[in-house]
Each structure stands twice: as structure tokens, then as C-alpha cells.
Design a protein around this motif. Structure first.
Motif, PDB file in Angstrom:
ATOM      1  N   ALA A  20       0.835  -1.203   0.000  1.00  0.00           N
ATOM      2  CA  ALA A  20       0.000   0.000   0.000  1.00  0.00           C
ATOM      3  C   ALA A  20       0.870   1.254   0.000  1.00  0.00           C
ATOM      4  O   ALA A  20       0.546   2.238  -0.676  1.00  0.00           O
ATOM      5  N   ALA A  24       1.038   4.019  -2.898  1.00  0.00           N
ATOM      6  CA  ALA A  24       0.672   5.396  -2.541  1.00  0.00           C
ATOM      7  C   ALA A  24       1.657   6.406  -3.114  1.00  0.00           C
ATOM      8  O   ALA A  24       1.334   7.580  -3.236  1.00  0.00           O
ATOM      9  N   ALA A  94       6.478   6.854  12.414  1.00  0.00           N
ATOM     10  CA  ALA A  94       5.125   7.007  11.856  1.00  0.00           C
ATOM     11  C   ALA A  94       4.757   5.813  10.978  1.00  0.00           C
ATOM     12  O   ALA A  94       3.574   5.507  10.805  1.00  0.00           O
ATOM     13  N   VAL A  98       0.747   2.618   9.920  1.00  0.00           N
ATOM     14  CA  VAL A  98       0.045   2.427   8.646  1.00  0.00           C
ATOM     15  C   VAL A  98      -0.642   1.064   8.666  1.00  0.00           C
ATOM     16  O   VAL A  98      -0.007   0.034   8.491  1.00  0.00           O
ATOM     17  N   ASP A  99      -1.919   1.031   8.953  1.00  0.00           N
ATOM     18  CA  ASP A  99      -2.669  -0.228   8.872  1.00  0.00           C
ATOM     19  C   ASP A  99      -4.155   0.082   8.680  1.00  0.00           C
ATOM     20  O   ASP A  99      -4.562   1.246   8.624  1.00  0.00           O
ATOM     21  N   GLY A 103      -6.473   3.374   9.053  1.00  0.00           N
ATOM     22  CA  GLY A 103      -7.177   3.806   7.845  1.00  0.00           C
ATOM     23  C   GLY A 103      -8.641   4.100   8.104  1.00  0.00           C
ATOM     24  O   GLY A 103      -9.197   5.068   7.573  1.00  0.00           O
ATOM     25  N   TRP A 107     -10.585   7.523   7.382  1.00  0.00           N
ATOM     26  CA  TRP A 107     -11.841   7.630   6.613  1.00  0.00           C
ATOM     27  C   TRP A 107     -12.860   8.493   7.349  1.00  0.00           C
ATOM     28  O   TRP A 107     -13.567   9.309   6.742  1.00  0.00           O
ATOM     29  N   VAL A 125      -8.600   7.522  -3.745  1.00  0.00           N
ATOM     30  CA  VAL A 125      -8.233   6.396  -2.879  1.00  0.00           C
ATOM     31  C   VAL A 125      -8.760   5.084  -3.464  1.00  0.00           C
ATOM     32  O   VAL A 125      -8.045   4.076  -3.497  1.00  0.00           O
ATOM     33  N   ARG A 158      -4.482  15.593   6.411  1.00  0.00           N
ATOM     34  CA  ARG A 158      -3.360  15.312   7.312  1.00  0.00           C
ATOM     35  C   ARG A 158      -3.441  16.196   8.554  1.00  0.00           C
ATOM     36  O   ARG A 158      -3.195  15.748   9.675  1.00  0.00           O
ATOM     37  N   GLN A 162      -3.628  14.870  12.328  1.00  0.00           N
ATOM     38  CA  GLN A 162      -2.595  15.262  13.290  1.00  0.00           C
ATOM     39  C   GLN A 162      -3.204  15.962  14.499  1.00  0.00           C
ATOM     40  O   GLN A 162      -2.715  15.817  15.617  1.00  0.00           O
TER      41      GLN A 162
ATOM     42  N   MET B   1       3.880  12.331   9.814  1.00  0.00           N
ATOM     43  CA  MET B   1       2.878  11.524   9.081  1.00  0.00           C
ATOM     44  C   MET B   1       2.838  12.000   7.632  1.00  0.00           C
ATOM     45  O   MET B   1       2.372  13.102   7.362  1.00  0.00           O
ATOM     46  N   SER B   2       3.343  11.176   6.735  1.00  0.00           N
ATOM     47  CA  SER B   2       3.350  11.596   5.334  1.00  0.00           C
ATOM     48  C   SER B   2       1.980  11.358   4.708  1.00  0.00           C
ATOM     49  O   SER B   2       1.199  10.509   5.162  1.00  0.00           O
ATOM     50  N   GLU B   3       1.682  12.129   3.668  1.00  0.00           N
ATOM     51  CA  GLU B   3       0.409  11.960   2.978  1.00  0.00           C
ATOM     52  C   GLU B   3       0.314  10.595   2.309  1.00  0.00           C
ATOM     53  O   GLU B   3      -0.769  10.021   2.190  1.00  0.00           O
ATOM     54  N   GLU B   4       1.476  10.058   1.897  1.00  0.00           N
ATOM     55  CA  GLU B   4       1.459   8.707   1.303  1.00  0.00           C
ATOM     56  C   GLU B   4       1.015   7.671   2.330  1.00  0.00           C
ATOM     57  O   GLU B   4       0.319   6.707   1.987  1.00  0.00           O
ATOM     58  N   TYR B   5       1.414   7.853   3.588  1.00  0.00           N
ATOM     59  CA  TYR B   5       0.981   6.906   4.624  1.00  0.00           C
ATOM     60  C   TYR B   5      -0.537   6.995   4.835  1.00  0.00           C
ATOM     61  O   TYR B   5      -1.212   5.985   5.037  1.00  0.00           O
ATOM     62  N   LEU B   6      -1.069   8.214   4.791  1.00  0.00           N
ATOM     63  CA  LEU B   6      -2.529   8.370   4.914  1.00  0.00           C
ATOM     64  C   LEU B   6      -3.239   7.646   3.781  1.00  0.00           C
ATOM     65  O   LEU B   6      -4.206   6.914   3.998  1.00  0.00           O
ATOM     66  N   LEU B   7      -2.732   7.849   2.583  1.00  0.00           N
ATOM     67  CA  LEU B   7      -3.327   7.223   1.402  1.00  0.00           C
ATOM     68  C   LEU B   7      -3.255   5.693   1.510  1.00  0.00           C
ATOM     69  O   LEU B   7      -4.231   4.980   1.225  1.00  0.00           O
ATOM     70  N   ALA B   8      -2.102   5.203   1.921  1.00  0.00           N
ATOM     71  CA  ALA B   8      -1.935   3.746   2.061  1.00  0.00           C
ATOM     72  C   ALA B   8      -2.929   3.196   3.088  1.00  0.00           C
ATOM     73  O   ALA B   8      -3.574   2.167   2.855  1.00  0.00           O
ATOM     74  N   ALA B   9      -3.068   3.881   4.220  1.00  0.00           N
ATOM     75  CA  ALA B   9      -3.966   3.401   5.277  1.00  0.00           C
ATOM     76  C   ALA B   9      -5.417   3.446   4.809  1.00  0.00           C
ATOM     77  O   ALA B   9      -6.212   2.532   5.095  1.00  0.00           O
ATOM     78  N   LEU B  10      -5.793   4.501   4.080  1.00  0.00           N
ATOM     79  CA  LEU B  10      -7.165   4.598   3.553  1.00  0.00           C
ATOM     80  C   LEU B  10      -7.461   3.423   2.622  1.00  0.00           C
ATOM     81  O   LEU B  10      -8.532   2.819   2.682  1.00  0.00           O
ATOM     82  N   ARG B  11      -6.515   3.094   1.757  1.00  0.00           N
ATOM     83  CA  ARG B  11      -6.740   1.990   0.817  1.00  0.00           C
ATOM     84  C   ARG B  11      -6.805   0.653   1.549  1.00  0.00           C
ATOM     85  O   ARG B  11      -7.590  -0.226   1.193  1.00  0.00           O
ATOM     86  N   MET B  12      -5.974   0.487   2.568  1.00  0.00           N
ATOM     87  CA  MET B  12      -6.016  -0.776   3.322  1.00  0.00           C
ATOM     88  C   MET B  12      -7.370  -0.937   4.005  1.00  0.00           C
ATOM     89  O   MET B  12      -7.955  -2.021   4.004  1.00  0.00           O
TER      90      MET B  12
END
Lengths: 166, 164
Positions: A20, A24, A94, A98-99, A103, A107, A125, A158, A162, B1-12
Motif C-alpha cells: 500500500a 501510494a 510514523a 500504517v494499517d 485507515g 476515513w 483512494v 493530514r 494530526q 505523518m506523510s500523505e502517502e501513509y494516509l493514502l496507504a492506510a485509507l486503501r487498506m
């Protein structure tokens, strides 16, 4: 020292997150596969240097991110040295969050955004390979505005996330 | 927290674009590529490469020491050293297949072997008296060269990404 079973547990736990993250960064499926595999091969090389198992996940994701950045620059034709590696001892903390649970939280925050951010980010997305032109047609927005709007909306999202942490 | 991490988490969380099965299979198989007791050779910058395959390496920039791609085309020499051993390699993708030419130095002793490894296929060669070796017909992608020396630990280059 890890054995094959412990290794496979690591794969089961982290490869979805690594994929992912690579995607991304806008990588194609082929490049994302190379980025993820690269991170696992760096792990194979670095097994002796990893002392803290708690940090392995963050290290794998940080390394995937590093390979993804390198591959996305390469796809744009930029020349980059290929031997710089994230410090085994200092992965980005950070990365560990990511999980899917995180996520779902993101959302919830996404749904509080106004338009066009909510619809644009949702489309972006849910359609990883969508072109800006396709998103522009769906949202009836000028195609040139999609990239800047996406960047602005992601930045707002973001900030919301945050603020939750603060 | 990078925007790519947000995007990755949203997709997961949405369950879109899950990791393909072959990517997971490759990850599980990667464990077999470790070299217990081996020594990892780190890359060394080279500004005036001797060239194992060609007289010059057009992609190498002496000003920046940058290597990693060959903007003018043609192979680029990479040098790796560890445990008193130098491994020079020039990988190139020709006709969609990966070729690796190179040289180990000092000149090899009896029984030395050079193994060129990719994720799925490895090919082993006995280097020439001068230490040269060449392998072709490998799939492009990640590659590592291992020098096996009887009575000494194997020395392997860091994994290197090579695409056309």
C-alpha cells in the motif's frame, strides 16, 4: 535469529502495508512489486544488524518508502544514487501506524471534509490507477485543477488527523 | 505523518488494491536468499572505472560520483568491497534479459566461484585467471553477485535493482 516460520509471519503482517505504501507513491504494480521485494532483500542483507524486533515493521515500511521514492524518481527520468539506505536503527516511527485500523480512523476524518475534497479523495483512494482526466470527468472539474486540489485536500486531511494525535 | 501513509492506510481500510499473491510469495521466498556467515560488500564510488565490459562507463558521472542509471545508455560499472575482496560488476539489460559481466580481485584462488543471483534464478561461474566472469539470460530486477572462496566466508554485493 529468525527462522523461515518467523519470516513468514513478518511477511503476513507487513507485506500488505508495504504494498500500500509503494502504491501510494504512485508506482505502477510492476514498480511497486520491485519496491516491496527490494525492501525484503534489504532485510535479508540486514538480518544481523537488526537488534530490536519491535522496530522491524517500521524499518520494512521505511525501506519500502525509500525504494518507492527511488523508483518514482527513476520513472520520471531523474538520476539518483542507489546505495543510500535508511538507518537500520532509526526507522520512521510514523511507519508503524500504517494499517487498516488507522485507515478507518482516517476515513472518518475524510468524511468530515467539504466538497470537492471529500469526493475527490474518495475517488483517488478507491481507484489507484485512475488518471486525473478520469477523475476530472467524474467530478466535472478542470483536469488541470485535479493535481493541486488533491494536494490541498490531502494536506487538510493530514492536518485533521494530526490534530487528533495532539 | 506523510500523505502517502494516509493514502496507504485509507486503501487498506477500504480493501482496495490488496497485495498481489505473487508479491507475497516472492517475499516468503526471499528468506532462502540469506547467506549465513556471509559478508555483505558495500558499494564504493568509482570515478574512473576500468570497465569490465566496456572501455568507459558512459553513465558514470565523475563530478557527482553518481551511479545507478546510465542516462546515455550502456552499462555502468559498480564496485563493491569487503573482506579484502573487490567485486566489479556491469549489469545491463539486453533484449529484455539481464546480463552481468564483472571481475573479482585480487585474482581468484583455486576453487573460487562467482554466483549471480536473482530472486528466482542463480547462475554460477568459475572466474577466469584474471577474475573475469559473465552471465546472461537472467530476468531483470534485483540482482546480487556472490563470490564463494573455499575456507573463507562468501562475499556478496548488496542487492542492486537493474531494469531496462
Amino acid at each position: 535469529m529468525l527462522d523461515q516460520a518467523a519470516w513468514e509471519e513478518l511477511v503476513a503482517r507487513f507485506d500488505g502495508r508495504m504494498w500500500a505504501v509503494a502504491r501510494a507513491f504512485g508506482l505502477s504494480p510492476a514498480d511497486a512489486a520491485d519496491a516491496v521485494q527490494g525492501a525484503w532483500l534489504r532485510m535479508v542483507e540486514s538480518l544481523d544488524g537488526i537488534r530490536d524486533p519491535e522496530r522491524i515493521g517500521a524499518w520494512l515500511i521505511t525501506t519500502t518508502r525509500h525504494e518507492a521514492v527511488r523508483l518514482s524518481r527513476r520513472a520520471r527520468g531523474e538520476v539518483m544514487a542507489d546505495h543510500e539506505l535508511p538507518d537500520v536503527a532509526g526507522p520512521d516511527p510514523a511507519a508503524a501506524i500504517v494499517d487498516a485500523d488507522f485507515g478507518r480512523h482516517v476515513w472518518q476524518r475524510l468524511h468530515t471534509l467539504g466538497e470537492p475534497c471529500r469526493s475527490l479523495l474518495r475517488l483517488y483512494v478507491l481507484n489507484p490507477d485512475a488518471k486525473y482526466a478520469q477523475i476530472a470527468i467524474r467530478l466535472n472539474l478542470p483536469v488541470g485543477s485535479i493535481g493541486p486540489t488533491r494536494a490541498r485536500c490531502l494536506s487538510r486531511l493530514r492536518t485533521l488527523v494530526q490534530d487528533d494525535d495532539a | 505523518m506523510s500523505e502517502e501513509y494516509l493514502l496507504a492506510a485509507l486503501r487498506m481500510a477500504a480493501g482496495v488494491d490488496p497485495v498481489p499473491g505473487r508479491v507475497s510469495a516472492d517475499a516468503r521466498a526471499a528468506f532462502a536468499l540469506r547467506l549465513p556467515g556471509g559478508v555483505i560488500a558495500a558499494p564504493v564510488r568509482v570515478s574512473a572505472p576500468p570497465g569490465a565490459r566496456s572501455a568507459t562507463a558512459p553513465g558514470t558521472s565523475p563530478e557527482t560520483g553518481t551511479y545507478g542509471t546510465a542516462p546515455e545508455g550502456g552499462p555502468v560499472m559498480r564496485r563493491f568491497t569487503a573482506d579484502g575482496l573487490t567485486i566489479d560488476i556491469e549489469p545491463a539489460v539486453v533484449g529484455g534479459r539481464l546480463e552481468v559481466a564483472g571481475q573479482v580481485s585480487p585474482p581468484p584462488g583455486p576453487g573460487w566461484e562467482v554466483e549471480v543471483r536473482t530472486a528466482h534464478i542463480s547462475k554460477t561461474r568459475a572466474p577466469s585467471e584474471s577474475g573475469h566472469f559473465a552471465v546472461s539470460g537472467l530476468p531483470p530486477g534485483w540482482v546480487s553477485v556472490v563470490c564463494h572462496r573455499p575456507g573463507l566466508p562468501p562475499v556478496s554485493t548488496r542487492w542492486l535493482h537493474v531494469r531496462a
